[in-house]
Write a protein that holds these residues in place. Structure first.
Motif, PDB file in Angstrom:
ATOM      1  N   ALA A  48       0.864  -1.191   0.000  1.00  0.00           N
ATOM      2  CA  ALA A  48       0.000   0.000   0.000  1.00  0.00           C
ATOM      3  C   ALA A  48       0.898   1.237   0.000  1.00  0.00           C
ATOM      4  CB  ALA A  48      -0.920  -0.019   1.217  1.00  0.00           C
ATOM      5  N   ILE A  49       1.453   1.536  -1.162  1.00  0.00           N
ATOM      6  CA  ILE A  49       2.343   2.691  -1.321  1.00  0.00           C
ATOM      7  C   ILE A  49       1.724   3.572  -2.407  1.00  0.00           C
ATOM      8  CG2 ILE A  49       4.660   3.482  -1.944  1.00  0.00           C
ATOM      9  CD1 ILE A  49       4.771   1.789   0.564  1.00  0.00           C
ATOM     10  N   ALA A  50       1.268   4.756  -2.025  1.00  0.00           N
ATOM     11  CA  ALA A  50       0.571   5.627  -2.974  1.00  0.00           C
ATOM     12  C   ALA A  50       1.568   6.366  -3.863  1.00  0.00           C
ATOM     13  CB  ALA A  50      -0.300   6.623  -2.220  1.00  0.00           C
ATOM     14  N   ALA A  51       1.185   6.554  -5.134  1.00  0.00           N
ATOM     15  CA  ALA A  51       2.060   7.225  -6.103  1.00  0.00           C
ATOM     16  C   ALA A  51       1.556   8.634  -6.428  1.00  0.00           C
ATOM     17  CB  ALA A  51       2.139   6.392  -7.386  1.00  0.00           C
ATOM     18  N   HIS A  52       0.574   9.121  -5.645  1.00  0.00           N
ATOM     19  CA  HIS A  52       0.035  10.461  -5.913  1.00  0.00           C
ATOM     20  C   HIS A  52       0.962  11.544  -5.370  1.00  0.00           C
ATOM     21  CE1 HIS A  52      -1.057  10.441  -1.728  1.00  0.00           C
ATOM     22  NE2 HIS A  52      -1.928   9.461  -1.882  1.00  0.00           N
ATOM     23  N   SER A  53       0.501  12.793  -5.438  1.00  0.00           N
ATOM     24  CA  SER A  53       1.333  13.929  -5.038  1.00  0.00           C
ATOM     25  C   SER A  53       1.516  14.009  -3.524  1.00  0.00           C
ATOM     26  CB  SER A  53       0.677  15.226  -5.513  1.00  0.00           C
ATOM     27  OG  SER A  53      -0.503  15.458  -4.749  1.00  0.00           O
ATOM     28  N   VAL A  54       2.514  14.797  -3.126  1.00  0.00           N
ATOM     29  CA  VAL A  54       2.719  15.106  -1.706  1.00  0.00           C
ATOM     30  C   VAL A  54       1.542  15.920  -1.166  1.00  0.00           C
ATOM     31  CG1 VAL A  54       4.209  16.422  -0.110  1.00  0.00           C
ATOM     32  CG2 VAL A  54       5.236  14.967  -1.862  1.00  0.00           C
ATOM     33  N   CYS A  55       0.851  16.662  -2.052  1.00  0.00           N
ATOM     34  CA  CYS A  55      -0.256  17.534  -1.618  1.00  0.00           C
ATOM     35  C   CYS A  55      -1.303  16.766  -0.804  1.00  0.00           C
ATOM     36  CB  CYS A  55      -0.931  18.176  -2.826  1.00  0.00           C
ATOM     37  SG  CYS A  55       0.194  19.138  -3.860  1.00  0.00           S
ATOM     38  N   ILE A  56      -1.592  15.551  -1.212  1.00  0.00           N
ATOM     39  CA  ILE A  56      -2.620  14.778  -0.504  1.00  0.00           C
ATOM     40  C   ILE A  56      -2.159  14.501   0.929  1.00  0.00           C
ATOM     41  CG2 ILE A  56      -3.779  12.518  -0.431  1.00  0.00           C
ATOM     42  CD1 ILE A  56      -4.158  12.679  -3.423  1.00  0.00           C
ATOM     43  N   GLU A  57      -0.860  14.267   1.102  1.00  0.00           N
ATOM     44  CA  GLU A  57      -0.336  14.063   2.462  1.00  0.00           C
ATOM     45  C   GLU A  57      -0.405  15.358   3.277  1.00  0.00           C
ATOM     46  OE1 GLU A  57       3.570  12.249   1.546  1.00  0.00           O
ATOM     47  OE2 GLU A  57       2.699  10.419   2.406  1.00  0.00           O
ATOM     48  N   CYS A  58      -0.126  16.495   2.634  1.00  0.00           N
ATOM     49  CA  CYS A  58      -0.256  17.788   3.326  1.00  0.00           C
ATOM     50  C   CYS A  58      -1.680  17.975   3.823  1.00  0.00           C
ATOM     51  CB  CYS A  58       0.089  18.952   2.389  1.00  0.00           C
ATOM     52  SG  CYS A  58       1.801  19.497   2.494  1.00  0.00           S
ATOM     53  N   THR A 113       5.516  30.374  -1.288  1.00  0.00           N
ATOM     54  CA  THR A 113       6.791  29.657  -1.278  1.00  0.00           C
ATOM     55  C   THR A 113       6.802  28.592  -2.378  1.00  0.00           C
ATOM     56  OG1 THR A 113       6.962  29.945   1.102  1.00  0.00           O
ATOM     57  CG2 THR A 113       8.331  28.218   0.136  1.00  0.00           C
ATOM     58  N   PRO A 114       7.719  28.687  -3.353  1.00  0.00           N
ATOM     59  CA  PRO A 114       7.780  27.644  -4.381  1.00  0.00           C
ATOM     60  C   PRO A 114       7.965  26.264  -3.750  1.00  0.00           C
ATOM     61  CG  PRO A 114       9.168  29.494  -4.998  1.00  0.00           C
ATOM     62  CD  PRO A 114       8.730  29.730  -3.574  1.00  0.00           C
ATOM     63  N   CYS A 115       7.243  25.284  -4.243  1.00  0.00           N
ATOM     64  CA  CYS A 115       7.198  23.948  -3.625  1.00  0.00           C
ATOM     65  C   CYS A 115       7.116  22.924  -4.750  1.00  0.00           C
ATOM     66  CB  CYS A 115       5.958  23.878  -2.725  1.00  0.00           C
ATOM     67  SG  CYS A 115       5.663  22.277  -1.962  1.00  0.00           S
ATOM     68  N   LEU A 116       7.836  21.799  -4.585  1.00  0.00           N
ATOM     69  CA  LEU A 116       7.767  20.736  -5.591  1.00  0.00           C
ATOM     70  C   LEU A 116       6.672  19.714  -5.271  1.00  0.00           C
ATOM     71  CD1 LEU A 116      11.525  19.900  -6.446  1.00  0.00           C
ATOM     72  CD2 LEU A 116       9.862  21.099  -7.872  1.00  0.00           C
ATOM     73  N   GLY A 117       5.981  19.915  -4.155  1.00  0.00           N
ATOM     74  CA  GLY A 117       4.975  18.937  -3.714  1.00  0.00           C
ATOM     75  C   GLY A 117       3.976  18.495  -4.770  1.00  0.00           C
ATOM     76  N   PRO A 118       3.422  19.418  -5.584  1.00  0.00           N
ATOM     77  CA  PRO A 118       2.398  18.989  -6.546  1.00  0.00           C
ATOM     78  C   PRO A 118       2.893  18.022  -7.616  1.00  0.00           C
ATOM     79  CG  PRO A 118       2.256  21.363  -6.162  1.00  0.00           C
ATOM     80  CD  PRO A 118       3.524  20.888  -5.499  1.00  0.00           C
ATOM     81  N   VAL A 119       4.215  17.953  -7.843  1.00  0.00           N
ATOM     82  CA  VAL A 119       4.715  17.009  -8.854  1.00  0.00           C
ATOM     83  C   VAL A 119       5.528  15.882  -8.223  1.00  0.00           C
ATOM     84  CG1 VAL A 119       4.742  18.732 -10.708  1.00  0.00           C
ATOM     85  CG2 VAL A 119       6.818  18.376  -9.331  1.00  0.00           C
ATOM     86  N   THR A 120       5.571  15.855  -6.883  1.00  0.00           N
ATOM     87  CA  THR A 120       6.429  14.887  -6.200  1.00  0.00           C
ATOM     88  C   THR A 120       5.626  13.742  -5.604  1.00  0.00           C
ATOM     89  OG1 THR A 120       8.090  16.564  -5.750  1.00  0.00           O
ATOM     90  CG2 THR A 120       8.123  14.630  -4.333  1.00  0.00           C
ATOM     91  N   HIS A 121       6.204  12.562  -5.691  1.00  0.00           N
ATOM     92  CA  HIS A 121       5.640  11.306  -5.199  1.00  0.00           C
ATOM     93  C   HIS A 121       5.504  11.363  -3.670  1.00  0.00           C
ATOM     94  CE1 HIS A 121       5.491   6.936  -4.518  1.00  0.00           C
ATOM     95  NE2 HIS A 121       5.469   6.727  -5.812  1.00  0.00           N
ATOM     96  N   ALA A 122       4.354  10.988  -3.173  1.00  0.00           N
ATOM     97  CA  ALA A 122       4.117  10.956  -1.731  1.00  0.00           C
ATOM     98  C   ALA A 122       4.987   9.891  -1.061  1.00  0.00           C
ATOM     99  CB  ALA A 122       2.647  10.660  -1.470  1.00  0.00           C
ATOM    100  N   GLY A 123       5.036   9.911   0.250  1.00  0.00           N
ATOM    101  CA  GLY A 123       5.747   8.877   0.990  1.00  0.00           C
ATOM    102  C   GLY A 123       6.423   9.393   2.246  1.00  0.00           C
ATOM    103  N   CYS A 124       6.840  10.661   2.222  1.00  0.00           N
ATOM    104  CA  CYS A 124       7.544  11.225   3.384  1.00  0.00           C
ATOM    105  C   CYS A 124       6.551  11.685   4.439  1.00  0.00           C
ATOM    106  CB  CYS A 124       8.420  12.388   2.950  1.00  0.00           C
ATOM    107  SG  CYS A 124       7.465  13.768   2.306  1.00  0.00           S
ATOM    108  N   GLY A 125       5.259  11.749   4.095  1.00  0.00           N
ATOM    109  CA  GLY A 125       4.286  12.322   5.010  1.00  0.00           C
ATOM    110  C   GLY A 125       4.264  13.839   4.948  1.00  0.00           C
TER     111      GLY A 125
END
Lengths: 256, 386
Positions: free
Chosen positions: A159-169, A182-194
């Motif tokens: 169960a490892i999600a491949a969506h954006s970091v935004c969903i974790e935020c 603040t410029p952020c790479l979250g919308p194009v970055t793979h989730a996982g770090c929380g």
């Protein structure tokens, strides 16, 4: 026939941080040692047993001809092969050599460059052998590593999600730093770090590489609107996951 | 804007009266939640009293932009809506549904969570009342009501606030969802603030609201105060930053799945899912089943999900909606059109969160207008047929 599955952990070009997250699983380590036979894990024990292995965790990228051969041997001995971390899944920070002449780096770094034998590129494990699952991150998240091992033991999909970091935020209630300027790479970055960095009011650094459907071009336009220079954008995309295709191409679209 | 319904009981609370309201809710065992200032935004969190409210702050919103600013006065509710909605509490982002343990006779299942706190929400806006009513239809109606939501909803005490500020991304008036709180609250406040006074006109919306108000220090509302409250709402209604033309909108979207605008918006859309996360009506979830290393226990966790992820529409062999075009079209058409087929109302309440909190500022009202602009008058309006 009730033997424990045999686990091996392998290191290629890397900093060891990802395999250390296995040792970092302090509360779960004894459970893990009961569930699997740790047959080969040089970081943990000098008692190393030969293959075959049921599960190989591979850290690091391929940067030498020797390693390019060694990963084939690992693959041949492994029923399942899971790569862990940005080096193994994307080539790592050392893939910055791929954008320049590696001999220039060697000459700049080493006093006696004639002893260095290396490839011109740093490439992910999947460029050399078939990989059964890629666990992203620089470093990986130990809870996700345990999930991948548990899923392997149970014969199910991790169960490892491949969506954006935004969903974790949003799940943790963090206010979007990008909308606040603040410029952020979250919308194009793979989730996982929380969504770690935005929770400290920092933009995402993209440690987990591209998410499943990254629209890096649209994000880069917005970074420009927020005042980022082309060099800032290139450098943001060209870090730990510089050689992941989506990040590689977007970085190359902006002048250094 | 019409005057306030005269059939409702009204009273005036001063600041001490509002403090007493919060204290009375806490004394009745409610966890009182209201607007607080945190991380450069106005969020909803636990409050102990008036001192926790964002006195003297307002928000400036635009597509993809949000900033706090000082107000000239010390208004407690002088802002539009922030990034979070009450959905976070009624329909939590992550919830463990059950756990299972290997026992001697087989698997032993247990429900994971204890009872939820009884929530009292202070500062629920008209658009949010409508959003809660929409989620009520989703979760509580039909043959399979969602028990956790239904319980939290049944136990919630709602203190609404009529908006005194419309944000640049607000369009509740055109969705018929505000700014006047008309229904679905226990008490509703209108903040009256000028050089001479700082008080709250309070209207009663339920027996529980009446009972609570009876114990508070208050005085009768004068006609002039009722009129002043109506004027606050009327001014807000006239200040809407945006408008969504809903005439024939359902047919417009459902009849034009191949409109070129879908490809155009897909070039800007990040598929990041922020719009669905901040939307107070989006309700989709996924479940994750996790087992431990020993294979002796497992749990099922439900999480907010989004139609912008590939997994959301994953069927055998792959995701049905591969392109951002297909995903954006699905979201907007569901929200504004097929929601009506499914639940009887639009899924949009005009709160503007999806506009403000889109990192690249995609504006649902602009997208709808762009599709309308390139077509002849939609048949719903032309021929009166819906």
């Amino acid at each position: 026939m009730n033997r424990r599955p045999r686990l091996a952990v392998w290191k290629f070009a890397s900093c060891d941080g990802c395999q250390l997250s296995l040792l970092d699983c302090e509360d779960e380590l004894l459970l893990l040692a009961e569930a699997v036979q740790i047959a080969n894990f040089a970081e943990a024990s000098s008692a190393m047993e030969g293959g075959p292995y049921d599960l190989s965790l591979v850290e690091g990228s391929i940067t030498t001809a020797h390693d390019a051969e060694r990963i084939r041997k690992v693959r041949r001995q492994s029923k399942f092969l899971v790569t862990i971390g940005a080096c193994a899944t994307a080539g790592g920070i050392q893939a910055l050599r791929n954008f320049a002449d590696v001999n220039d780096f060697v000459a700049a770094v080493y006093a006696s460059p004639q002893y260095i034998e290396t490839l011109a590129t740093s490439t992910p494990i999947s460029a050399h052998v078939p990989v059964d699952f890629e666990l992203r991150g620089c470093p990986i998240n130990k809870a996700q590593l345990l999930e991948v091992i548990s899923a392997f033991l149970a014969g199910r999909k991790p169960a490892i999600a491949a969506h954006s970091v935004c969903i974790e935020c949003k799940q943790r209630g963090t206010v979007c730093v990008m909308v606040q300027g603040t410029p952020c790479l979250g919308p194009v970055t793979h989730a996982g770090c929380g969504a770690l960095c935005p929770s400290y009011r920092r933009g995402c650094y993209g440690c987990y590489g591209p998410m499943e459907t990254p629209n890096t071009e649209a994000l880069a336009r917005e970074w420009t609107a927020l005042g980022a220079a082309p060099r800032d954008i290139r450098r943001a995309f060209h870090t730990f996951n510089a050689w992941a295709p989506a990040f590689r191409e977007e970085g190359e679209a902006h002048d250094d | 804007m019409d005057a306030l319904p005269t059939t409702r009981t009204c009273a005036i609370l001063d600041r001490d009266g509002l403090q007493a309201l919060i204290a009375a809710l806490a004394a009745r065992g409610y966890q009182v939640l209201g607007p607080v200032l945190r991380d450069g935004a106005i969020l909803y969190d636990e409050i102990a009293g008036l001192a926790d409210l964002p006195a003297g702050w307002t928000d400036r919103q635009a597509p993809g932009r949000y900033r706090l600013e000082r107000r000239a006065d010390e208004a407690l509710f002088g802002f539009a809506v922030g990034p979070q909605s009450w959905k976070r509490f009624l329909h939590p982002p992550v919830e463990t549904l059950w756990r299972a343990q290997q026992g001697e006779g087989g698997l032993l299942f247990s429900t994971a969570a204890g009872p939820s706190p009884r929530y009292a929400f202070l500062g629920v806006r008209a658009c949010e009342l409508h959003a809660i009513a929409i989620q009520d239809r989703v979760f509580c109606e039909g043959p399979y009501p969602e028990p956790g939501y239904a319980e939290r909803r049944r136990d919630a005490f709602i203190v609404a606030v009529n908006c005194a500020e419309a944000g640049d991304t607000c369009f509740c008036a055109s969705m018929d969802c505000g700014p006047q709180a008309e229904d679905g609250f226990d008490l509703a406040l209108t903040e009256l603030i000028d050089e001479t006074r700082h008080a709250f006109l309070v209207e009663v919306g339920s027996a529980a609201g009446e009972e609570l108000l009876t114990g508070l220090p208050r005085r009768a509302a004068a006609d002039a105060e009722r009129a002043a409250a109506a004027a606050v709402v009327a001014r807000t209604a006239s200040q809407m930053g945006r408008r969504l033309d809903t005439a024939g909108l359902k047919e417009l979207l459902q009849d034009n799945p191949e409109h070129p605008r879908w490809s155009e918006v897909a070039e800007r859309c990040l598929s990041c899912a922020n719009c669905t996360m901040v939307c107070p009506t989006c309700f989709c979830t996924t479940v994750e089943d996790r087992g431990d290393l020993a294979g002796s226990s497992a749990e099922r966790v439900r999480k907010w999900d989004s139609c912008f992820t590939l997994d959301f529409s994953y069927l055998h062999g792959g995701s049905v909606r591969q392109s951002a075009r297909a995903r954006y079209r699905q979201w907007m058409t569901h929200k504004l059109a097929s929601w009506i087929d499914q639940f009887g109302t639009s899924g949009c309440v005009g709160c503007g969160r999806c506009i403000t909190w889109c990192p690249v500022g995609i504006d649902i009202t602009e997208e709808a207008a762009a599709i309308r602009a390139t077509l002849p008058e939609p048949r719903g309006e032309d021929h009166g047929g819906h």
